[in-house]
Scaffold this motif. Structure first.
Motif, PDB file in Angstrom:
ATOM      1  N   PRO A  46       0.969  -1.322  -0.160  1.00 48.84           N
ATOM      2  CA  PRO A  46       0.177  -0.244  -0.208  1.00 48.84           C
ATOM      3  C   PRO A  46       1.001   1.129   0.285  1.00 48.84           C
ATOM      4  N   ALA A  47       2.865   1.050   0.440  1.00 46.12           N
ATOM      5  CA  ALA A  47       3.120   2.208   0.263  1.00 46.12           C
ATOM      6  C   ALA A  47       3.401   2.750  -1.087  1.00 46.12           C
ATOM      7  N   GLY A  48       2.915   1.839  -1.801  1.00 47.52           N
ATOM      8  CA  GLY A  48       3.955   1.957  -3.394  1.00 47.52           C
ATOM      9  C   GLY A  48       4.904   2.321  -3.690  1.00 47.52           C
ATOM     10  N   ALA A  49       5.687   1.792  -2.724  1.00 47.26           N
ATOM     11  CA  ALA A  49       7.357   1.713  -3.052  1.00 47.26           C
ATOM     12  C   ALA A  49       8.409   0.879  -3.323  1.00 47.26           C
ATOM     13  N   THR A  50       9.282   0.843  -4.176  1.00 48.55           N
ATOM     14  CA  THR A  50       9.828  -0.151  -4.335  1.00 48.55           C
ATOM     15  C   THR A  50      11.044  -0.503  -2.863  1.00 48.55           C
ATOM     16  N   PRO A  51      12.249  -0.762  -2.754  1.00 47.39           N
ATOM     17  CA  PRO A  51      11.854  -2.364  -3.735  1.00 47.39           C
ATOM     18  C   PRO A  51      10.630  -2.980  -2.546  1.00 47.39           C
ATOM     19  N   VAL A  52      10.064  -4.583  -3.549  1.00 48.84           N
ATOM     20  CA  VAL A  52       8.940  -5.062  -2.338  1.00 48.84           C
ATOM     21  C   VAL A  52       9.477  -7.088  -3.356  1.00 48.84           C
ATOM     22  N   LEU A  53       9.590  -7.536  -2.376  1.00 46.24           N
ATOM     23  CA  LEU A  53      10.525  -9.069  -2.311  1.00 46.24           C
ATOM     24  C   LEU A  53       9.514  -9.800  -2.239  1.00 46.24           C
ATOM     25  N   LEU A  54       7.992 -10.429  -3.028  1.00 45.38           N
ATOM     26  CA  LEU A  54       7.493 -11.549  -2.929  1.00 45.38           C
ATOM     27  C   LEU A  54       7.914 -12.805  -3.580  1.00 45.38           C
ATOM     28  N   GLU A  55       7.788 -13.921  -2.329  1.00 47.70           N
ATOM     29  CA  GLU A  55       8.027 -14.498  -2.198  1.00 47.70           C
ATOM     30  C   GLU A  55       7.500 -16.278  -2.505  1.00 47.70           C
ATOM     31  N   GLN A  56       7.972 -16.942  -3.177  1.00 53.20           N
ATOM     32  CA  GLN A  56       6.652 -17.715  -3.511  1.00 53.20           C
ATOM     33  C   GLN A  56       5.695 -18.273  -3.159  1.00 53.20           C
ATOM     34  N   THR A  57       6.132 -18.339  -1.788  1.00 59.95           N
ATOM     35  CA  THR A  57       4.960 -19.108  -0.368  1.00 59.95           C
ATOM     36  C   THR A  57       3.562 -17.557  -0.653  1.00 59.95           C
ATOM     37  N   GLY A  58       4.192 -16.455  -0.834  1.00 62.93           N
ATOM     38  CA  GLY A  58       2.890 -15.819  -1.143  1.00 62.93           C
ATOM     39  C   GLY A  58       3.784 -14.139  -0.271  1.00 62.93           C
ATOM     40  N   LEU A  59       4.606 -14.936   0.929  1.00 63.44           N
ATOM     41  CA  LEU A  59       4.911 -13.508   1.973  1.00 63.44           C
ATOM     42  C   LEU A  59       5.588 -12.642   1.017  1.00 63.44           C
ATOM     43  N   VAL A  60       5.348 -11.007   1.699  1.00 66.45           N
ATOM     44  CA  VAL A  60       4.980 -10.046   0.946  1.00 66.45           C
ATOM     45  C   VAL A  60       5.884  -9.114   1.796  1.00 66.45           C
ATOM     46  N   VAL A  61       7.588  -9.030   1.545  1.00 64.31           N
ATOM     47  CA  VAL A  61       8.531  -8.367   2.206  1.00 64.31           C
ATOM     48  C   VAL A  61       8.467  -6.579   2.014  1.00 64.31           C
ATOM     49  N   PRO A  62       8.579  -6.067   2.422  1.00 68.14           N
ATOM     50  CA  PRO A  62       8.444  -4.521   1.437  1.00 68.14           C
ATOM     51  C   PRO A  62       9.563  -2.966   1.379  1.00 68.14           C
ATOM     52  N   GLY A  63      10.102  -3.108   1.335  1.00 63.87           N
ATOM     53  CA  GLY A  63      11.690  -1.766   1.707  1.00 63.87           C
ATOM     54  C   GLY A  63      11.795  -2.601   1.744  1.00 63.87           C
ATOM     55  N   ALA A  64      13.569  -1.482   1.057  1.00 66.08           N
ATOM     56  CA  ALA A  64      15.184  -2.026   1.471  1.00 66.08           C
ATOM     57  C   ALA A  64      15.591  -2.560   2.955  1.00 66.08           C
ATOM     58  N   GLY A  65      15.360  -2.091   3.606  1.00 67.16           N
ATOM     59  CA  GLY A  65      15.796  -2.484   4.719  1.00 67.16           C
ATOM     60  C   GLY A  65      14.827  -3.389   6.266  1.00 67.16           C
ATOM     61  N   VAL A  66      13.309  -3.773   5.170  1.00 66.44           N
ATOM     62  CA  VAL A  66      12.794  -4.588   6.107  1.00 66.44           C
ATOM     63  C   VAL A  66      13.583  -5.810   5.397  1.00 66.44           C
ATOM     64  N   ILE A  67      13.581  -5.892   3.721  1.00 68.98           N
ATOM     65  CA  ILE A  67      13.897  -7.311   2.933  1.00 68.98           C
ATOM     66  C   ILE A  67      15.944  -7.160   3.434  1.00 68.98           C
ATOM     67  N   ALA A  68      16.595  -6.241   3.342  1.00 69.85           N
ATOM     68  CA  ALA A  68      17.878  -7.104   4.022  1.00 69.85           C
ATOM     69  C   ALA A  68      17.584  -7.997   5.590  1.00 69.85           C
ATOM     70  N   GLU A  69      17.149  -7.072   6.644  1.00 70.27           N
ATOM     71  CA  GLU A  69      16.679  -7.893   7.569  1.00 70.27           C
ATOM     72  C   GLU A  69      16.225  -9.747   7.748  1.00 70.27           C
ATOM     73  N   TYR A  70      15.178  -9.777   6.356  1.00 75.44           N
ATOM     74  CA  TYR A  70      14.752 -10.884   6.114  1.00 75.44           C
ATOM     75  C   TYR A  70      15.396 -11.512   5.716  1.00 75.44           C
ATOM     76  N   LEU A  71      16.367 -11.117   4.893  1.00 76.77           N
ATOM     77  CA  LEU A  71      17.084 -11.958   4.048  1.00 76.77           C
ATOM     78  C   LEU A  71      18.626 -12.546   5.448  1.00 76.77           C
ATOM     79  N   ASP A  72      19.039 -12.209   5.946  1.00 75.50           N
ATOM     80  CA  ASP A  72      20.404 -12.561   6.819  1.00 75.50           C
ATOM     81  C   ASP A  72      19.362 -13.024   7.902  1.00 75.50           C
ATOM     82  N   GLU A  73      17.911 -13.155   8.016  1.00 73.91           N
ATOM     83  CA  GLU A  73      17.373 -13.996   8.654  1.00 73.91           C
ATOM     84  C   GLU A  73      17.268 -15.532   8.472  1.00 73.91           C
ATOM     85  N   THR A  74      16.778 -15.433   7.036  1.00 71.43           N
ATOM     86  CA  THR A  74      16.563 -16.381   6.379  1.00 71.43           C
ATOM     87  C   THR A  74      17.578 -17.245   5.590  1.00 71.43           C
ATOM     88  N   ARG A  75      18.384 -16.514   4.926  1.00 65.39           N
ATOM     89  CA  ARG A  75      19.446 -17.083   4.256  1.00 65.39           C
ATOM     90  C   ARG A  75      21.190 -17.037   5.195  1.00 65.39           C
TER      91      ARG A  75
END
Length: 230
Positions: A46-75
């Motif tokens: 809804p923020a309408g901003a990039t980047p947004v990571l959409l996982e195959q599971t349907g999980l939406v991870v929005p925003g560069a900082g959030v995506i970076a933290e998510y990728l560190d936690e999961t990979r």
């Protein structure tokens, strides 16, 4: 395979592209023009901003900082010595401090002005904010980039990489933002040799190849943009 919604010259999107490439991940890239405010895109962010990571599971991870933290936690743990958010708490704080510096401060003082005025406006309609570039904004960005470059030089004079001894998210965020300004020829590299040499190291990494291949229709990059030796 995950999908990354990005705009090629959104610096924060470029940061995530670098992170994914360093992790050996190849998402499907979907070019999104945020100013168009597509309904389908607003449904996932809804923020309408990039980047947004959409996982195959349907999980939406929005925003560069959030995506970076998510990728560190999961990979991140699987990267062993190549983890880009350090294990040590003090070192993690420093990386996060510099992430904030580049993803927010540098963006608001340099990249946001340059990309919006020189690139995005070319593709916007009048009601979306398109039109001739605001030269006052461009002049402000060109002034501001100088002290940011000096700060990078200051850090590199005391460390192997921006946040310490190892490559981290901080280096990728700084390089992503500088790459946008560099495409436009607005980085005065001759003013700081330390910063220039650090950027040459980053630019030579395989993860950077995708960024160096990006082009704006009708606007070629600065002559040295894809030159690994400047």
């Amino acid at each position: 395979m995950a999908t990354l919604y990005h705009f090629p010259f959104c610096a924060n999107s470029r940061f995530i592209r670098l992170v994914l490439a360093e992790m050996g991940l190849e998402p499907t890239l979907f070019e999104e023009r945020p100013w168009e405010r597509r309904d389908d895109f607003l449904l996932i962010n809804p923020a309408g901003a990039t980047p947004v990571l959409l996982e195959q599971t349907g999980l939406v991870v929005p925003g560069a900082g959030v995506i970076a933290e998510y990728l560190d936690e999961t990979r991140g743990l699987g990267l062993s010595g190549r983890r880009m958010l350090p294990d040590d708490t003090v070192e993690r704080v420093e990386v996060r401090r510099l992430l904030d510096w580049f993803l927010i401060k540098f963006d608001s003082e340099v990249t946001g002005y340059l990309v919006n005025e020189k690139i995005s406006k070319r593709f916007m309609s009048a009601h979306e904010g398109g039109g001739p570039p605001d030269m006052n904004a461009i002049r402000a960005a060109r002034t501001n980039v100088r002290y940011h470059l000096k700060y990078i030089g200051y850090l590199i004079a005391r460390r192997r990489w921006i946040a310490g001894d190892n490559l981290t998210y901080a280096d990728l965020a700084a390089a992503a933002h500088l790459s946008c300004a560099d495409y436009l020829g607005d980085v005065p590299w001759d003013e700081d040799e330390m910063a220039r040499n650090w950027y040459a190291r980053i630019k030579s990494r395989p993860s950077f190849r995708g960024l160096l291949a990006d082009r704006v229709a009708g606007m070629p990059p600065a002559a040295h943009y894809a030159d690994l030796d400047f």
